[in-house]
Structure formats: structure tokens, C-alpha cells
Design a protein around this motif. Structure first.
Motif, mmCIF file in Angstrom:
data_model
loop_
_atom_site.group_PDB
_atom_site.id
_atom_site.type_symbol
_atom_site.label_atom_id
_atom_site.label_comp_id
_atom_site.label_asym_id
_atom_site.label_seq_id
_atom_site.Cartn_x
_atom_site.Cartn_y
_atom_site.Cartn_z
ATOM 1 N N UNK A 45 0.831 -1.201 0.000
ATOM 2 C CA UNK A 45 0.000 0.000 0.000
ATOM 3 C C UNK A 45 0.869 1.256 0.000
ATOM 4 N N UNK A 46 0.325 2.314 -0.570
ATOM 5 C CA UNK A 46 0.950 3.636 -0.481
ATOM 6 C C UNK A 46 0.348 4.354 0.720
ATOM 7 N N UNK A 47 1.220 4.778 1.627
ATOM 8 C CA UNK A 47 0.797 5.454 2.857
ATOM 9 C C UNK A 47 1.325 6.882 2.839
ATOM 10 N N UNK A 48 0.447 7.844 3.047
ATOM 11 C CA UNK A 48 0.835 9.257 3.125
ATOM 12 C C UNK A 48 0.468 9.776 4.510
ATOM 13 N N UNK A 49 1.502 10.145 5.269
ATOM 14 C CA UNK A 49 1.310 10.543 6.660
ATOM 15 C C UNK A 49 1.256 12.071 6.748
ATOM 16 N N UNK A 50 0.260 12.631 7.438
ATOM 17 C CA UNK A 50 0.126 14.096 7.511
ATOM 18 C C UNK A 50 1.242 14.728 8.337
ATOM 19 N N UNK A 51 1.276 16.069 8.301
ATOM 20 C CA UNK A 51 2.334 16.800 9.000
ATOM 21 C C UNK A 51 2.061 16.943 10.494
ATOM 22 N N UNK A 52 0.825 16.690 10.906
ATOM 23 C CA UNK A 52 0.501 16.843 12.332
ATOM 24 C C UNK A 52 1.072 15.690 13.150
ATOM 25 N N UNK A 53 1.083 15.869 14.463
ATOM 26 C CA UNK A 53 1.562 14.820 15.364
ATOM 27 C C UNK A 53 0.564 13.661 15.377
ATOM 28 N N UNK A 54 1.040 12.469 15.701
ATOM 29 C CA UNK A 54 0.140 11.306 15.712
ATOM 30 C C UNK A 54 -0.801 11.343 16.905
ATOM 31 N N UNK A 55 -1.917 10.641 16.817
ATOM 32 C CA UNK A 55 -2.810 10.532 17.982
ATOM 33 C C UNK A 55 -2.130 9.757 19.103
ATOM 34 N N UNK A 56 -2.507 10.065 20.326
ATOM 35 C CA UNK A 56 -1.881 9.419 21.482
ATOM 36 C C UNK A 56 -2.486 8.055 21.773
ATOM 37 N N UNK A 57 -3.708 7.819 21.287
ATOM 38 C CA UNK A 57 -4.400 6.558 21.558
ATOM 39 C C UNK A 57 -4.506 5.723 20.285
ATOM 40 N N UNK A 58 -4.741 4.452 20.471
ATOM 41 C CA UNK A 58 -4.874 3.520 19.358
ATOM 42 C C UNK A 58 -6.039 3.922 18.452
ATOM 43 N N UNK A 59 -5.763 3.951 17.154
ATOM 44 C CA UNK A 59 -6.801 4.147 16.143
ATOM 45 C C UNK A 59 -6.979 2.831 15.397
ATOM 46 N N UNK A 60 -8.211 2.362 15.321
ATOM 47 C CA UNK A 60 -8.547 1.150 14.576
ATOM 48 C C UNK A 60 -9.778 1.470 13.739
ATOM 49 N N UNK A 61 -9.543 1.935 12.520
ATOM 50 C CA UNK A 61 -10.595 2.507 11.689
ATOM 51 C C UNK A 61 -10.875 1.594 10.502
ATOM 52 N N UNK A 62 -12.115 1.152 10.357
ATOM 53 C CA UNK A 62 -12.496 0.286 9.240
ATOM 54 C C UNK A 62 -12.676 1.142 7.991
ATOM 55 N N UNK A 63 -11.823 0.909 6.982
ATOM 56 C CA UNK A 63 -11.896 1.654 5.724
ATOM 57 C C UNK A 63 -12.825 0.980 4.727
#
Length: 336
Positions: A212-230
Motif C-alpha cells: 500500500x501507499x501510505x501518506x502521513x500528515x504533517x501533524x503529530x500522531x494521535x496518542x491513543x490507538x486508532x482502529x478505523x475500518x476503511x
């Protein structure tokens, strides 16, 4: 990092890869998968034939454990792939992920090697035509149709070669007998329309059968686990203790912040087969155990895992430094 062990697990005592190898993956665990290339010492594999003499007899209903009666005579040297009951489903093509139940024996001594129908057994997932899986499986399923029951007689050259497999009591001269019930073809990736991802989370392009191609934003990461169904699958929910088959790609957030695209530190697509593991039992990082249980088979899941649920202060190399927030896109292909 996960260590790829030297064998593909069918049941705990039955290991059926062509050879061993080791490389790095997300976490040390007890999962297993085949190495990428066959052993150079393996003899040439004979071309499969539909019959030979003598031949084992098979009884029992398809979808149930087969009863295999092995002749008292010595086996021929032929590699036999005989369709006992033709299926009516899709034809298995090279590189398809085939789900098959099995019953296995060693010809000499009529020794049982186990069955996926036994208590605690699970079907095998076979990459059709793969050089990493013994030909008795990889070649035997190729060209068959879903729903078929197939008898396989595998001389050493089509099984473990001259080294045999001492772990399960197979010598380098043993002929093996399998009955395979081809249940289904597992999809290679999640299918469906991927939902829009919030701008403060990594953007994902996993439309191809490739990392996969992953593009990470410029902001800081979230502090808690993210589990998002795409993409939400239509299968059953994943439960703790199941063996789950997945395609995944991973990147570290902080060192890739704002880069287009991120540099992946790992992907199952590079291994040529899905990654499989027991989920919810500590065999993978905590963020996977927490983030994937309850998701449906067929789903694509975006995981953003804080360091305390990943590798913490462990430095895993230049692409995965200490205290990294990890980003994974995971396609859940199957769970057993």
C-alpha cells in the motif's frame, strides 16, 4: 520483529513447506509461513499423473475426514494427482490462495499424519503453484475446481525431498498420501469502496495487489490507538484465538511525517503470501491484538498504534526507530 519460521503450519505437528528461511516482520511470534525459494538440493519434481499402480483407496463423504487404505505393496515413483470428486466452483489458478481440508498418511507403515477434520485442526491455506510450498500441495491444487476432492500420492521429490522432515517423522525416502478437499479461494485483498479518511490521519492507497501507499500528515500522531475500518467486509467477526490471514503494509509516523509517500518498513506483499497469526494471544504487538479483534473478515483496517502498544523504546532500525507510532493498513482475508 516477527520471525518467519521454517514451516507452514497445518496442524501443530504437520509442517509442509519446501524449505526453511528467516526474515524480519512486525514482531517475534509463533506464526509460520513458507520461505521464498525452494532448497537448491531438491531433486526435480516429477510431472503429476492421474493414476499409477498401486494406488491407495479412499472412502468417506466429502466434507468429512477421509479414510485412506494404503496398499501393502511398495509405492510407485509417480507423483499422482487424481480428482476423486470434481468440483463445480471456480478453477484454481497459479498464485490463488486455496483453502483446503486434508487427511494425510505416510505410505510406509500406514502412519497417520493428521487431518484438518481432527479436533483442533484447521484447513490449510495454500498458495497455488508456489515454489515455497511442497509440490504435493502447491501443484496438486492448481487447475482443480473449488469443491473437488483430490487424492495425492507424493514421492519424496514432490514432498520434502531427500532430507525428509524429522520433526514429523518423515524420512527422505517416504512417500506421502493426502486427500484434499478444496473448499474455497481466499481473496487476495479487501474488495469494496474505501471510505474517506480524516485529514489528520494517514491517507491510504491499497487498490493494487502490491504494498500500500501510505501518506502521513504533517501533524503529530494521535496518542491513543486508532482502529478505523476503511472497507467493511461481509464475513464473520474475528475472535481471539483464531488464526487470521492478512495482507498488510506498515510505516512509522514520525520519520515519515509530511513525506509523499511514506517509506514502508514492511509489507506482507513482499513475501509473496499473506501473513497469518493467532490473534489476541500476544503473538503480535498489542495494537494488532486490540485493533483487529471484532473486525469482519473481508475488511480493510487502518491501525495507528502508539509506541506503548508497539515496540516502545526498542530501536528496530533506521525505518523503525525507538518510540515510533506505527501505521498499518491491514486487509483481513480469512479467520479460522
Amino acid at each position: 520483529m516477527r520471525r518467519r519460521l521454517a514451516a507452514l503450519v497445518i496442524v501443530p505437528a504437520l509442517l509442509l513447506t519446501a524449505c526453511g528461511g528467516e526474515d524480519e516482520k512486525p514482531k517475534d511470534d509463533a506464526s509460520a509461513s513458507p520461505s521464498a525459494t525452494p532448497s537448491p538440493s531438491r531433486p526435480p519434481v516429477p510431472k503429476p499423473v492421474a493414476s499409477a499402480s498401486p494406488l491407495p483407496q479412499v472412502s468417506g463423504e466429502q466434507g468429512e475426514k477421509a479414510t485412506i487404505t494404503v496398499p501393502k505393496d511398495d509405492p510407485s515413483t509417480s507423483f499422482v494427482v487424481k480428482t476423486l470428486t470434481p468440483g463445480t466452483g471456480a478453477e484454481v489458478k497459479k498464485d490463488d490462495l486455496v483453502v483446503a481440508d486434508f487427511t494425510a498418511k505416510i505410505w510406509k507403515g500406514n502412519k497417520n499424519l493428521g487431518s484438518s477434520y481432527d479436533e483442533g485442526g484447521v484447513p490449510q491455506v495454500i498458495t497455488a503453484g508456489s515454489p515455497a510450498v511442497i509440490p504435493a500441495f502447491a501443484d496438486a491444487v492448481t487447475g482443480q475446481k473449488v469443491g473437488s476432492r483430490v487424492l495425492v500420492v507424493a514421492p519424496p521429490a514432490a514432498a520434502f525431498g531427500p532430507s525428509g522432515n524429522p520433526q514429523i517423522g518423515v524420512s527422505g525416502t517416504d512417500t506421502l498420501v493426502f486427500v484434499l478437499d478444496i473448499e474455497s479461494i481466499m481473496p487476495k485483498k479487501a474488495e469494496g469502496q474505501q471510505k474517506e479518511i480524516p485529514a489528520n490521519l494517514p491517507q491510504i492507497d491499497a487498490s493494487k495487489e502490491a504494498p500500500a501507499t501510505i501518506r502521513i500528515p504533517k501533524n503529530d500522531p494521535p496518542a491513543k490507538l486508532v482502529s478505523d475500518v476503511l472497507i467493511e467486509g461481509k464475513g464473520a467477526e474475528v475472535k481471539s484465538g483464531q488464526r487470521v490471514f492478512m495482507q498488510y503494509t506498515g510505516a512509522a509516523w514520525e520519520i515519515n511525517k509530511g513525506k509523499d509517500p511514506a517509506k514502508n518498513f514492511d509489507s506482507s506483499w513482499n513475501a509473496g503470501k499473506p501473513f497469518d497469526t493467532i490473534i489476541g494471544q500476544g503473538q503480535v504487538i498489542q495494537g494488532w491484538d486490540k485493533g483487529l479483534i471484532g473486525k469482519k473478515v473481508g475488511s480493510r483496517v487502518l491501525l495507528v498504534i502508539p509506541p506503548d502498544q508497539a515496540y516502545g523504546d526498542q530501536d528496530k532500525g533506521p525505518e523503525l526507530p525507538a518510540n515510533s507510532t506505527l501505521v498499518f493498513v491491514v486487509d483481513i482475508l480469512g479467520a479460522m
